[in-house]
Design an enzyme around this catalytic site. Structure first.
Site, PDB file in Angstrom:
ATOM      1  N   SER A 131      33.564  32.814  44.798  1.00 61.99           N
ATOM      2  CA  SER A 131      34.702  33.003  46.003  1.00 61.99           C
ATOM      3  C   SER A 131      34.288  34.095  46.692  1.00 61.99           C
ATOM      4  CB  SER A 131      36.019  33.403  45.477  1.00 61.99           C
ATOM      5  OG  SER A 131      36.202  34.275  44.775  1.00 61.99           O
ATOM      6  N   ILE A 151      35.978  41.292  52.627  1.00 57.63           N
ATOM      7  CA  ILE A 151      36.019  42.732  51.798  1.00 57.63           C
ATOM      8  C   ILE A 151      35.730  42.530  50.319  1.00 57.63           C
ATOM      9  CG2 ILE A 151      38.019  43.397  53.306  1.00 57.63           C
ATOM     10  CD1 ILE A 151      40.190  42.360  51.383  1.00 57.63           C
ATOM     11  N   GLY A 152      35.241  41.263  49.838  1.00 59.32           N
ATOM     12  CA  GLY A 152      34.782  41.182  48.580  1.00 59.32           C
ATOM     13  C   GLY A 152      34.293  39.871  48.283  1.00 59.32           C
ATOM     14  N   LYS A 179      41.554  34.554  49.459  1.00 64.09           N
ATOM     15  CA  LYS A 179      40.284  34.246  48.520  1.00 64.09           C
ATOM     16  C   LYS A 179      39.932  32.573  48.891  1.00 64.09           C
ATOM     17  CE  LYS A 179      39.470  33.716  43.690  1.00 64.09           C
ATOM     18  NZ  LYS A 179      40.038  34.075  42.177  1.00 64.09           N
ATOM     19  N   ASP A 183      40.574  39.137  31.647  1.00 63.90           N
ATOM     20  CA  ASP A 183      39.557  39.837  32.250  1.00 63.90           C
ATOM     21  C   ASP A 183      40.087  41.291  33.030  1.00 63.90           C
ATOM     22  OD1 ASP A 183      36.953  40.061  33.064  1.00 63.90           O
ATOM     23  OD2 ASP A 183      37.002  38.955  35.091  1.00 63.90           O
ATOM     24  N   GLY A 219      32.963  37.383  44.847  1.00 64.83           N
ATOM     25  CA  GLY A 219      33.046  37.132  43.470  1.00 64.83           C
ATOM     26  C   GLY A 219      31.928  36.124  43.055  1.00 64.83           C
ATOM     27  N   SER A 220      31.907  35.589  42.094  1.00 63.71           N
ATOM     28  CA  SER A 220      30.898  34.919  41.309  1.00 63.71           C
ATOM     29  C   SER A 220      31.251  33.229  41.895  1.00 63.71           C
ATOM     30  CB  SER A 220      30.837  34.637  40.004  1.00 63.71           C
ATOM     31  OG  SER A 220      32.226  34.193  39.536  1.00 63.71           O
TER      32      SER A 220
END
Length: 427
Positions: free
Chosen positions: A145, A139-140, A162, A257, A142-143
């Site tokens: 993970s 579902i996603g 994650k 962040d 990241g830089s």
């Protein structure tokens, strides 16, 4: 690959149990997580029953007189539940191991074992993720993970997992320390609007964090779909976010962040959410100011660019930029490329064009301006922001919109999600 947590296991004498420190009683008083009787083996079929107390870092074996007899550091150790049969007797328990040593503990029944496992989820590392969770889909990304939607096989609850690749992202000491900091930070936070860390797993390839799942739509995607929020929705959303950050700051933690992509929205509401991704969060920031250049272009406080020591007030700036976008539907620092956004962000020259701000109240604009003050000394605090007349008026339903027809220039709307970055290893 060997465990990335191995060298952080604090039992350096190659013995599971050591003599308790002088601070043992204070640790128990302040950081107790759970306690109950357990049995430990003294020979093949003989056991000794003792009271054990678990804190956020240590398990203590108590004497019959109630004093601390011995202790063992257990954060970053692996916990492994087991069932064994000896003749007609079925025994339940768990093993704690790490750094070449281990100890087995036996519980009286399944209920007791479940309670201990739940307690250790706040301290230890688990194995065999696939026995506990079923991965549904990615579902996603990241830089460092990938995030997956998964099903908890015990209770059928949906969770987000994650996964961080050990071979790709955890080969450097600095990155491992950053991951440990993220885990420690998430274990400290208990706010309902912060994605809860349920368990940490490790296998040959990945370290996996099991987190709350809310939805697959983040605040950026919600804004892209709705264009902007109403003033009432914006105020209630920002109030909830400020209360969340107030809790985070009370623990000595700064997120560093905060941006729409790191806020997962409730499917039913524009004001309920979960704050995620504490990969750049830092702890003890009230005692030790940070200097690390990190964050996302367009949301970073000006003092971060200058390399000067800064504190949790950088989160207030990011929330102010987010509020600007919620109200107007545009970004104050817009550019085709990240470098262009960073340049405008560093200068912190914020305009309020009439085409987008003409129908927004003066009070709302005033809060944005106070939260995004370039000088952190002039910037409003979280506590002060929560007392701002605009949020107070919304909360008491006495809000009346007084329009601000003044503004200049035009700013293009947001295009594309922002990518976080880190420029150094200094906190």
């Amino acid at each position: 690959m060997e465990s990335v947590f191995k060298e952080f296991d604090q039992n350096s004498k190659k013995e599971f149990w050591v003599k308790p420190s002088k601070k043992a009683e204070k640790d128990i008083e302040k950081n107790k997580v759970f306690s109950s009787p357990l049995r430990i083996p003294i020979s093949a079929n003989k056991f000794k029953k003792r009271e054990f107390i678990l804190t956020s870092s240590t398990i203590y074996c108590m004497s019959s007189k109630g004093t601390v007899r011995k202790s063992s550091k257990v954060n970053w150790k692996v916990i492994e539940p087991f069932t064994e049969t000896n003749g007609k007797e079925k025994r339940l328990g768990f093993r704690l191991y790490g750094n070449g040593v281990h100890e087995d503990f036996y519980t009286k029944d399944l209920s007791s074992l479940d309670k201990w496992i739940e307690a250790f989820s706040k301290v230890c590392i688990f194995q065999d993720l696939d026995y506990d969770y079923e991965i549904i889909k990615e579902i996603g990304t990241g830089s460092t993970s990938q995030v997956y939607l998964a099903n908890d096989l015990e209770n059928s609850q949906k969770v987000a997992i994650k996964k961080i690749s050990k071979r790709e992202h955890l080969t450097e000491y600095r990155r491992i320390v950053n991951l440990l900091d993220e885990i420690e930070i998430l274990r400290k936070l208990t706010h309902p609007a912060v994605s809860k860390l349920h368990k940490v797993y490790e296998d040959e390839e990945f370290v996996s964090l099991v987190l709350d799942y809310v939805s697959e739509e983040d605040c950026f995607e919600r804004l892209d779909r709705l264009d902007k929020f109403s003033e009432k929705e914006s105020a209630r959303f920002i109030k909830n976010l400020l209360l969340t950050v107030k809790h985070i700051h009370s623990k000595g933690i700064a997120h560093r962040d905060i941006k729409p992509e790191n806020i997962m929205m409730s499917p039913q509401s524009n004001i309920d959410f979960k704050l995620i991704d504490f990969g750049y969060a830092c702890k003890d920031i009230k005692k030790n100011k940070a200097t690390q250049k990190c964050g996302s272009p367009g949301y970073m406080a000006p003092e971060i660019f200058k390399g000067k020591p800064y504190g949790p007030e950088v989160d207030v700036f990011s929330i102010g930029i987010l509020l600007y976008t919620l109200l107007s539907g545009i970004a104050p620092f817009w550019g085709e490329k990240s470098k262009e956004v960073l340049k405008k962000n560093s200068k912190c020259e914020i305009e309020y064009p009439a085409d987008f701000w003409g129908n927004i109240s003066i009070l709302a604009k005033d809060l944005v301006m106070q939260m995004t003050a370039p000088d952190p000394e002039d910037r409003i605090t979280v506590k002060e922001a929560l007392k701002h007349p605009w949020l107070q008026a919304i909360s008491t339903s006495s809000f009346t919109s007084k329009k601000d027809r003044h503004g200049q220039g035009k700013i293009k709307p947001v295009k594309g999600k922002t990518t976080s970055f880190v420029a150094s290893s200094t906190q």
